[in-house]
Design an enzyme around this catalytic site. Structure first.
Site, PDB file in Angstrom:
ATOM      1  N   TRP A  45       0.847  -1.196   0.000  1.00 37.44           N
ATOM      2  CA  TRP A  45       0.000   0.000   0.000  1.00 37.44           C
ATOM      3  C   TRP A  45       0.878   1.239   0.000  1.00 37.44           C
ATOM      4  O   TRP A  45       1.924   1.268   0.665  1.00 37.44           O
ATOM      5  CB  TRP A  45      -0.924   0.016   1.212  1.00 37.44           C
ATOM      6  CG  TRP A  45      -2.275  -0.571   0.984  1.00 37.44           C
ATOM      7  CD1 TRP A  45      -3.457   0.101   0.884  1.00 37.44           C
ATOM      8  CD2 TRP A  45      -2.614  -1.967   0.850  1.00 37.44           C
ATOM      9  NE1 TRP A  45      -4.504  -0.773   0.681  1.00 37.44           N
ATOM     10  CE2 TRP A  45      -4.013  -2.057   0.665  1.00 37.44           C
ATOM     11  CE3 TRP A  45      -1.872  -3.142   0.868  1.00 37.44           C
ATOM     12  CZ2 TRP A  45      -4.677  -3.263   0.491  1.00 37.44           C
ATOM     13  CZ3 TRP A  45      -2.515  -4.353   0.697  1.00 37.44           C
ATOM     14  CH2 TRP A  45      -3.911  -4.402   0.509  1.00 37.44           C
ATOM     15  N   LEU A  46       0.430   2.282  -0.703  1.00 42.41           N
ATOM     16  CA  LEU A  46       1.247   3.471  -0.883  1.00 42.41           C
ATOM     17  C   LEU A  46       1.601   4.133   0.446  1.00 42.41           C
ATOM     18  O   LEU A  46       2.780   4.238   0.803  1.00 42.41           O
ATOM     19  CB  LEU A  46       0.515   4.465  -1.806  1.00 42.41           C
ATOM     20  CG  LEU A  46       1.288   5.658  -2.380  1.00 42.41           C
ATOM     21  CD1 LEU A  46       0.499   6.283  -3.526  1.00 42.41           C
ATOM     22  CD2 LEU A  46       1.641   6.721  -1.375  1.00 42.41           C
ATOM     23  N   TRP A  47       0.586   4.633   1.177  1.00 40.52           N
ATOM     24  CA  TRP A  47       0.955   5.395   2.370  1.00 40.52           C
ATOM     25  C   TRP A  47       1.433   4.492   3.487  1.00 40.52           C
ATOM     26  O   TRP A  47       2.192   4.912   4.346  1.00 40.52           O
ATOM     27  CB  TRP A  47      -0.111   6.396   2.776  1.00 40.52           C
ATOM     28  CG  TRP A  47      -1.383   5.957   3.419  1.00 40.52           C
ATOM     29  CD1 TRP A  47      -2.044   4.776   3.284  1.00 40.52           C
ATOM     30  CD2 TRP A  47      -2.179   6.768   4.299  1.00 40.52           C
ATOM     31  NE1 TRP A  47      -3.197   4.795   4.017  1.00 40.52           N
ATOM     32  CE2 TRP A  47      -3.307   5.996   4.642  1.00 40.52           C
ATOM     33  CE3 TRP A  47      -2.059   8.058   4.815  1.00 40.52           C
ATOM     34  CZ2 TRP A  47      -4.315   6.491   5.495  1.00 40.52           C
ATOM     35  CZ3 TRP A  47      -3.047   8.542   5.660  1.00 40.52           C
ATOM     36  CH2 TRP A  47      -4.160   7.764   5.993  1.00 40.52           C
ATOM     37  N   TYR A  93      -6.847 -11.459  -1.538  1.00 42.41           N
ATOM     38  CA  TYR A  93      -7.316 -10.126  -1.178  1.00 42.41           C
ATOM     39  C   TYR A  93      -8.651  -9.850  -1.868  1.00 42.41           C
ATOM     40  O   TYR A  93      -8.822 -10.122  -3.059  1.00 42.41           O
ATOM     41  CB  TYR A  93      -6.270  -9.089  -1.578  1.00 42.41           C
ATOM     42  CG  TYR A  93      -6.665  -7.677  -1.273  1.00 42.41           C
ATOM     43  CD1 TYR A  93      -7.028  -7.294   0.015  1.00 42.41           C
ATOM     44  CD2 TYR A  93      -6.699  -6.721  -2.280  1.00 42.41           C
ATOM     45  CE1 TYR A  93      -7.398  -5.990   0.288  1.00 42.41           C
ATOM     46  CE2 TYR A  93      -7.057  -5.409  -2.013  1.00 42.41           C
ATOM     47  CZ  TYR A  93      -7.411  -5.048  -0.726  1.00 42.41           C
ATOM     48  OH  TYR A  93      -7.786  -3.760  -0.465  1.00 42.41           O
ATOM     49  N   ASP A 180     -11.377   4.988   4.694  1.00 46.55           N
ATOM     50  CA  ASP A 180     -12.364   4.399   3.795  1.00 46.55           C
ATOM     51  C   ASP A 180     -13.825   4.682   4.113  1.00 46.55           C
ATOM     52  O   ASP A 180     -14.614   4.941   3.216  1.00 46.55           O
ATOM     53  CB  ASP A 180     -12.161   2.882   3.740  1.00 46.55           C
ATOM     54  CG  ASP A 180     -10.764   2.494   3.320  1.00 46.55           C
ATOM     55  OD1 ASP A 180      -9.863   3.349   3.343  1.00 46.55           O
ATOM     56  OD2 ASP A 180     -10.551   1.333   2.971  1.00 46.55           O
ATOM     57  N   TYR A 374     -13.217   0.424  12.161  1.00 46.10           N
ATOM     58  CA  TYR A 374     -12.409   0.996  11.091  1.00 46.10           C
ATOM     59  C   TYR A 374     -12.253   2.511  11.249  1.00 46.10           C
ATOM     60  O   TYR A 374     -11.687   2.971  12.227  1.00 46.10           O
ATOM     61  CB  TYR A 374     -13.026   0.588   9.768  1.00 46.10           C
ATOM     62  CG  TYR A 374     -12.032   0.353   8.647  1.00 46.10           C
ATOM     63  CD1 TYR A 374     -10.784  -0.203   8.885  1.00 46.10           C
ATOM     64  CD2 TYR A 374     -12.361   0.676   7.340  1.00 46.10           C
ATOM     65  CE1 TYR A 374      -9.886  -0.422   7.850  1.00 46.10           C
ATOM     66  CE2 TYR A 374     -11.463   0.452   6.295  1.00 46.10           C
ATOM     67  CZ  TYR A 374     -10.229  -0.083   6.557  1.00 46.10           C
ATOM     68  OH  TYR A 374      -9.332  -0.295   5.531  1.00 46.10           O
ATOM     69  N   GLU A 419      -4.040  -2.662  14.171  1.00 51.80           N
ATOM     70  CA  GLU A 419      -4.307  -1.695  13.110  1.00 51.80           C
ATOM     71  C   GLU A 419      -4.867  -0.396  13.679  1.00 51.80           C
ATOM     72  O   GLU A 419      -4.508   0.698  13.247  1.00 51.80           O
ATOM     73  CB  GLU A 419      -5.306  -2.309  12.109  1.00 51.80           C
ATOM     74  CG  GLU A 419      -5.551  -1.500  10.873  1.00 51.80           C
ATOM     75  CD  GLU A 419      -6.503  -2.208   9.905  1.00 51.80           C
ATOM     76  OE1 GLU A 419      -6.773  -1.626   8.836  1.00 51.80           O
ATOM     77  OE2 GLU A 419      -6.969  -3.334  10.213  1.00 51.80           O
TER      78      GLU A 419
END
Length: 487
Positions: A45-47, A93, A180, A374, A419
């Site tokens: 993942w980018l960030w 995924y 998200d 989340y 997380e």
């Protein structure tokens, strides 16, 4: 992953915590990139890679630099760096290459498969942090290897995603925001809800969709966005695919288009770092890009209303008036006038956002607040990192240390790298063995002011009447009305 750099002198409990963080990063190391977690997030993942590099620099600066550079392998011809670059692993995924089918439209720099959207542009921040740990020659070499792709990425954001030259970058999917399922994004996405999801919602049987998900196998479904929301986001992906991932085509669809406050705040700071990187490398930035960067900073003021910053609907120009932690990230951008700072800090540290542990992603008195779901309530270590960095640059050192002490207490209390964490009781939720939590803990433990942060953390623990929150996922949060009372 090498551990050749010097290890800071730490108390035994923090030494154990540091060892756990290193173990998590080793376990998620795929050789040239780091996955966020072993099962739920098996790709790059980018960030995530940017935050991971910020921590890895204290252990192996060369490996950290390679982590940042590896993001360029997924770069599209138009300059976009995708939010996920798929690894060569068995694909389990839930939103893997088969959902995006980007290989039908583009070939990435390395030929790797990717998603068709981007993510918060943390690359320049990570590069500067990693560069601090390299000798001058290695730093210049690193910057020069990174700059061509990094400049193209920023040009993509300021041209493709700001076609009307308004100054603000527009996102085409909530996954681009990195947050998200925050309320403003979920409300903006409602109009594109698939017909069958609408029917199931109307019948009160939307939970029937749970059996079709693949992302709730590792963690309880209640810690993820709802199935109805997830399948709506899948619908957005389908519309993006049909639009060939071109913004010119996307804006003619029903896809929600949002000038996200958090994303643009991160971009403003990234632009500042890009100027610094280019200057040190002796590279001149394109004039059009420097103009766009200046306009982006100025345009952040358009997102302010009364007491906080909001995201904005690209099509209507209306602010999306849902308060979230994103409204505080202009502090990280450095765009908040001095007269507003203390008010934002007071709001951020109030019981609404800091009922027991903070900063919550959604205030505890919001009807959408769910402390373990989340981006609808939990505390995220990376967001606190960004906020503390901004506060420190504004000279609010006490508030910055409180944030960092809070992170230390959260991770210490569970002893694990979750997380995200409940703002009500501090228990961990989401995926465990999470890389950026581990990496940013390493960064925290390497700070020169760690003794002062430890002292603040100890006082906070005494005030809360606890020395830890064992049990993590087994604990149960209070119900939502109690959460509002806590605020």
């Amino acid at each position: 992953m090498s551990t050749g750099t010097s290890v800071p002198t730490l108390p035994s409990d923090l030494q154990d915590l540091r060892a756990t963080a290193l173990e998590v990063l080793r376990g998620n190391d795929l050789g040239d990139v780091t996955r966020p977690s072993p099962t739920l997030y098996p790709h790059q993942w980018l960030w995530d890679s940017c935050f991971i590099a910020i921590g890895l620099r204290h252990v192996d600066p060369a490996r950290a630099a390679a982590e940042v550079l590896s993001l360029l392998r997924g770069q599209w011809p138009n300059g976009m760096i995708p939010h996920v670059i798929f690894a060569e692993v068995d694909d389990f995924y839930h939103a893997g290459p088969q959902r995006w089918r980007c290989d039908r439209y583009v070939v990435t720099a390395s030929g790797a498969q990717s998603t068709g959207i981007t993510q918060p542009p943390m690359i320049a921040e990570a590069a500067v942090r990693v560069g601090e740990m390299l000798d001058p020659k290695a730093r210049i070499d690193f910057y020069r290897a990174l700059l061509p792709g990094l400049i193209r990425f920023h040009e993509f954001l300021h041209t493709e995603r700001d076609p009307d030259d308004e100054g603000l970058v527009t996102l085409v999917h909530s996954w681009e925001s990195g947050m998200d399922n925050t309320p403003p994004w979920m409300e903006a996405t409602l109009p594109i809800t698939p017909r069958r999801v609408k029917v199931l919602r109307r019948l009160g049987t939307a939970e029937a969709l749970d059996a079709l998900r693949r992302d709730a196998k590792e963690v309880p479904a209640e810690e993820r966005l709802t199935s109805a929301d997830l399948f709506t986001l899948y619908r957005v992906v389908r519309e993006l695919r049909r639009s060939c991932y071109s913004f010119r085509n996307i804006r003619e669809t029903e896809v929600p288009l949002v000038q996200d406050v958090a994303f643009n705040a991160i971009l403003v700071r990234a632009n500042d770092h890009l100027v610094e990187i280019a200057a040190e490398a002796g590279v001149k930035l394109p004039k059009r890009l420097t103009r766009s960067m200046r306009r982006c900073r100025e345009a952040m003021e358009q997102l302010w209303s009364q007491s906080t910053y909001f995201s904005r609907d690209f099509r209507t120009g209306e602010l999306l008036r849902h308060e979230t932690v994103g409204g505080f990230l202009p502090l990280y951008a450095g765009v908040v006038p001095e007269e507003r700072i203390d008010g934002l800090v007071k709001a951020m540290t109030s019981p609404r956002y800091w009922p027991r542990y903070g900063v919550a992603s959604v205030p505890a008195d919001d009807p959408a607040f769910l402390p373990r779901c989340y981006w609808q309530g939990p505390v995220w270590v990376n967001i606190n990192w960004l906020l503390a960095d901004g506060l420190e640059r504004y000279g609010r050192l006490e508030a910055a240390r409180e944030l960092r002490a809070n992170v230390l207490n959260l991770i210490s209390s569970s002893g694990q790298m979750f997380e995200y964490y409940s703002p009500l009781d501090g228990t961990g939720a989401g995926s465990n063995s999470f890389s950026w939590t581990a990496a940013l803990l390493l960064d925290l433990l390497a700070r020169p002011d760690l003794p002062e942060i430890q002292a603040v953390a100890a006082r906070a623990a005494d005030r809360l009447g606890t020395t830890g929150v064992p049990g993590a996922r087994r604990a149960t949060d209070e119900d939502r009305p109690a959460a509002a009372d806590a605020g």
